[in-house]
Design a protein around this motif. Sequence first.
Motif, mmCIF file in Angstrom:
data_model
loop_
_atom_site.group_PDB
_atom_site.id
_atom_site.type_symbol
_atom_site.label_atom_id
_atom_site.label_comp_id
_atom_site.label_asym_id
_atom_site.label_seq_id
_atom_site.Cartn_x
_atom_site.Cartn_y
_atom_site.Cartn_z
ATOM 1 N N ILE A 222 0.855 -1.193 0.000
ATOM 2 C CA ILE A 222 0.000 0.000 0.000
ATOM 3 C C ILE A 222 0.885 1.235 0.000
ATOM 4 C CG2 ILE A 222 -0.186 0.086 2.531
ATOM 5 C CD1 ILE A 222 -3.114 0.985 2.124
ATOM 6 N N HIS A 223 0.561 2.209 -0.808
ATOM 7 C CA HIS A 223 1.303 3.470 -0.767
ATOM 8 C C HIS A 223 0.403 4.624 -1.189
ATOM 9 C CE1 HIS A 223 1.633 3.494 -5.134
ATOM 10 N NE2 HIS A 223 2.057 2.232 -5.085
ATOM 11 N N GLY A 224 0.880 5.818 -0.939
ATOM 12 C CA GLY A 224 0.054 7.010 -1.083
ATOM 13 C C GLY A 224 -0.357 7.331 -2.513
ATOM 14 N N ARG A 225 0.359 6.748 -3.502
ATOM 15 C CA ARG A 225 0.029 7.056 -4.891
ATOM 16 C C ARG A 225 -1.134 6.222 -5.434
ATOM 17 N NH1 ARG A 225 4.318 9.596 -7.607
ATOM 18 N NH2 ARG A 225 4.906 11.309 -6.257
ATOM 19 N N GLU B 7 -8.182 1.464 -4.349
ATOM 20 C CA GLU B 7 -7.125 0.473 -4.169
ATOM 21 C C GLU B 7 -6.693 0.394 -2.710
ATOM 22 O OE1 GLU B 7 -4.105 0.292 -7.840
ATOM 23 O OE2 GLU B 7 -4.675 2.353 -7.317
ATOM 24 N N LYS B 8 -6.455 1.579 -2.135
ATOM 25 C CA LYS B 8 -6.009 1.613 -0.750
ATOM 26 C C LYS B 8 -7.048 0.966 0.161
ATOM 27 C CE LYS B 8 -4.989 6.094 -0.924
ATOM 28 N NZ LYS B 8 -4.404 7.450 -0.774
ATOM 29 N N ASP B 9 -8.286 1.329 -0.120
ATOM 30 C CA ASP B 9 -9.384 0.820 0.682
ATOM 31 C C ASP B 9 -9.426 -0.712 0.633
ATOM 32 O OD1 ASP B 9 -11.571 0.998 2.295
ATOM 33 O OD2 ASP B 9 -12.988 1.080 0.604
ATOM 34 N N ASP C 155 -1.085 -11.197 5.248
ATOM 35 C CA ASP C 155 -0.290 -11.450 6.450
ATOM 36 C C ASP C 155 0.715 -10.335 6.688
ATOM 37 O OD1 ASP C 155 -1.394 -14.100 6.787
ATOM 38 O OD2 ASP C 155 -0.139 -14.702 5.072
ATOM 39 N N ILE C 156 1.338 -9.927 5.593
ATOM 40 C CA ILE C 156 2.438 -8.968 5.705
ATOM 41 C C ILE C 156 2.118 -7.788 4.799
ATOM 42 C CG2 ILE C 156 4.901 -8.598 5.316
ATOM 43 C CD1 ILE C 156 5.180 -11.715 5.649
ATOM 44 N N LEU C 157 2.000 -6.618 5.394
ATOM 45 C CA LEU C 157 1.651 -5.440 4.609
ATOM 46 C C LEU C 157 2.884 -4.566 4.438
ATOM 47 C CD1 LEU C 157 -0.551 -3.813 3.185
ATOM 48 C CD2 LEU C 157 -1.043 -2.697 5.367
ATOM 49 N N VAL C 158 3.345 -4.473 3.195
ATOM 50 C CA VAL C 158 4.475 -3.592 2.895
ATOM 51 C C VAL C 158 3.898 -2.223 2.588
ATOM 52 C CG1 VAL C 158 6.400 -3.154 1.333
ATOM 53 C CG2 VAL C 158 5.811 -5.508 1.961
ATOM 54 N N SER C 159 4.509 -1.196 3.164
ATOM 55 C CA SER C 159 3.867 0.101 3.079
ATOM 56 C C SER C 159 4.893 1.221 3.057
ATOM 57 C CB SER C 159 2.948 0.255 4.296
ATOM 58 O OG SER C 159 2.747 1.598 4.585
ATOM 59 N N THR C 160 4.505 2.338 2.484
ATOM 60 C CA THR C 160 5.283 3.552 2.697
ATOM 61 C C THR C 160 4.725 4.191 3.957
ATOM 62 O OG1 THR C 160 3.746 4.765 1.326
ATOM 63 C CG2 THR C 160 5.689 3.856 0.242
#
Length: 739
Positions: free
Chosen positions: A542-545, A550-552, A564-569
Amino acid sequence: MKSIHQHNKDLTYPVQYVKGIGPKRAEALANHNIKTVRDLIYYFPYDYIDLSKVGKIVELRKHADSGEWVTVIGTIRTFDLIGRPPRQRLSVILEDESGTLQLVFFQSVQYFKKAFEVGEIIAASGKVTIFNRHPQIVHPSIDRLSPADDEEGGLQGFLHTRGIVPKYGSSGELQSVNLNIKGFRRIMKATLNEFLQFAEEPLPSSIIDKYKYLPIKQALSSIHFPETQQLLDEARLRLKFDELFSMQLLLALRRQSVKVELPGITFDVKSSLARQLVNSLPFKLTKAQVKVIKEITDDLKSGKPMNRLLQGDVGSGKTIVALIAMLIGIDNGYQTALMAPTEILAEQHFKTLANFLKDLNVNVRLLIGGQGVRIRDDVLEDIRSGAANIVVGTHALIQEHVMFKNLGLVIIDEQHRFGVAQRVALREKGIESLSGGPHPHILVMTATPIPRTLSLTVYGDLDVSTINELPAHRIPIKTILNFESQISSVYRFIREQVNAGRQVYIVYPLVEESEKLDLKAATESYEKLKSEVFTDYRVGLIHGRMSSDEKDNIMTDFEQKKIDILVSTTVIEVGIDVPNASVMVVEHAERLGLSQLHQLRGRVGRGAEQSYCILIAPGWMGRKIKVGSTIPTLDGAEDKKRIAERRLRTMLETLDGFKIAEIDLELRGPGDYFGTRQSGLPALRLANLLTDGDILLSARHEAFQLIDTDPHLRLPEHIVLRKSFDEWMKDALGLLHGG
Ligand code: ADP
Ligand code: MG
C-alpha cells in the motif's frame, strides 16, 4: 523614499539617515529586514566576547585539556594544507605578542583557507589541547576583528575596548559594507546614543515591579553593550519576557475573539445515545478518558464555543472520547463532522465509528475524493438535509462548499498534518460560513504529545485536555534495533509471528527529496519479499500514490486477515488500528524523525498479544547504539549521524510519548518542530521554548490577565503596549514570510 525633514526623530526614523550608515549600508540592512531605527535596535547580538576573559597565548598551556572554553586574539601568520584529501587538514598559525598557537581544521578546509588572509586579526575560541608539545585548538569558533577601514587602530584599538563585546549575525552582503563585528558595534553605539531616549516603556509598571525587570531603555542598552554579565542576564531576561508576552498577547486576543464574541450553542449534555454507547463498550473507560469527557462536556454546556485540544499518546483512546462528544451533539439535534488528515485515515475512522454505532440509530456518512458521483451526490444531499448525523472526511469537507443543515461540532483529527494556520483559517472562514448561525464547537485531536511549553504557544489559544494513561492490560511493545546485515533473522522472526497467527507491517520511509526513488525501492522490495522471501505468505503493498479504492481494498484485506504482511510507505503512519498486527518493521529507521517513529510504533501493541517494533538501521551507524551508553554531545562534525543515533536510542529507551516529544524538540530545535511557517506563529528571536519555560508561564499568565481586563488593548494605559505589540507583529510576520 520620504525626505529626511519629514521624519520625526523617534524609533521609526529610517536607518539610512543615522550617522555612519548611509545609503549603501542601509540597502544591505534593508535586505535583512532592518529599515528603521527600531529594527536596528531590536537586532540583538547572537553572542558576546568577554574581553576580560581573553587570554595570552603563552598562558594557554595552563588550560590544556581542561575542557574550558578560552579565547585569544592574534594575527594570522601562516596557512598550511597538510596531507591530502580526504584526510586533509588546514593548519593556521595565530600569533600574539606572547607566542603562537595552531588552529586546526579538518572540515570545510577549502572554505576556511579562502575565508581568511595572512595578517588578519581574529579572535579564536575553543578548547585547548597539546599536540606535538604545542598548544592547538581544533575547529575554533572565529570572529574577524580587523576591517580594512578601521579607524580604531586594528588590534590595539580593539583591545582597548573593554568589557563584553556583542557579536551580530552578519552575512557576505553585510560584510561587504563593513558591517562585521566592529562595524556593527559602531553603528549600534551611534544609534543608541541618539535614539534610545525615544524608546517608550511598553510594559505596565505593575509587571515591571512584580518581576523586578529592567526598564526598557536600560534593557535595550544592556543587551547591546552590557557593563557586567549580570546586567546582560537581566537585559536578556527582560527582553525574552517582552517577546513571549507579545506572543501570548496574540494568543489571548485570538482566544478572546472566539470565546467572547462568537455566540456558542448550549448543549444539554445528558445524552441517551452517549449512555447507550458507553454501556455497549467491551471495555471500561480509563480515568483519564472520564476526566477529559468531563472537561469537554463542561465546554459544550457553557454557551460559549468550545475550542479545545485533546492530546493523548497513540492508542490512548481519543476516538471514543470524540464519539461521545458527537453523540451529545446529535442528541441535541445537530450534525457533527470529523476531519482526518488523509483519506485512508478518514475511511478508517468511518469504519470504526460505524462499527461502534451499529446498534444505535445514527447515520454516519463518508465524504472523500474518488467516490462515485452517485454516492457522492447522495452523501451531499444527506448533509444538506440534515439526515447525516456524522460526516467523516478530509479537509475537503470544508473546502468544497459542502452545505450542512446545522453543524454543531467539528472534530479535527490533526495528527500534526493540519498546521495551526489552517486551523485558524478554518475557524475564520470555513466553519462560520458553513454554519451561518452560532459557532460550532471545535475539538482538535493530536496524537503526538507536545511538550507543555510548545503547546502553550503553538496551541496557546486552545484549552487543553490530556489523556495521560493508556488503557489497562496493554502489554508494552518491545523495541528492537537490527542492522541490515541481520535482516535474515528479522525475516525468520516475521515468519514465526505470522505462523502464530499475527500480522506484520513492513514500512519503507518516503523522504520528500527522493520520493520517486524511494517509492521505487519500496515497490521493488515488495516484489522481492513476495516472490523470494515470503513465498508461502500473503504479502500486500500500500502506498500514497494508489487510488483511494485500491487503498481501501488493501486495508480491508489486511483487517480481514487476507493479508499477512503489509508492505507500506509511511502512509500508515497515522491512525490505522488493526489489533491483530503485532510486528512493525521500519526499514531505514535512521531517516525518520522521532515522532514519526513513535507514531509508527503506535500502530502495534493494540491487541492482547506481545507486540514488537523492529527498527532497521544501515551498517554505517555502527553497532554501538545501546541503551544506557553515554549520550554523544551534539556539537562538532558528526551531528547528523549522532542525531540519528540519538533518535534510535531514544526509541529503545522509552515508550513514553511525552518524553519522546521533549527529546524530539531538543534534537530538532523549536523552530523546526512544526516548521515555523506551518505553525502560523511568529518566530522567536531571543526566547527558547526549551529552556525558558518559566518566563513563558509568567508571560502567559500576565498576558491572559491583561486581556481579561482590557479585551481589545484599548485602555489609555496600554497605548504604548499596543503600539509595541503591533510593531512586534509586523516584525514577526516579516520573519515568518521572509524566511
Ligand atoms: P488513539 O488515541 O491513538 O486515537 P484509539 O482511539 O484508536 O487511540 O484507541 C486505540 C484502541 O484502544 C482502540 O482499539 C480502542 O477501541 C481501544 N480503547 C479505547 N479506549 C479503551 C479503554 N478504556 N480500554 C480498552 N481499550 C480501549
Ligand atoms: Mg486516533
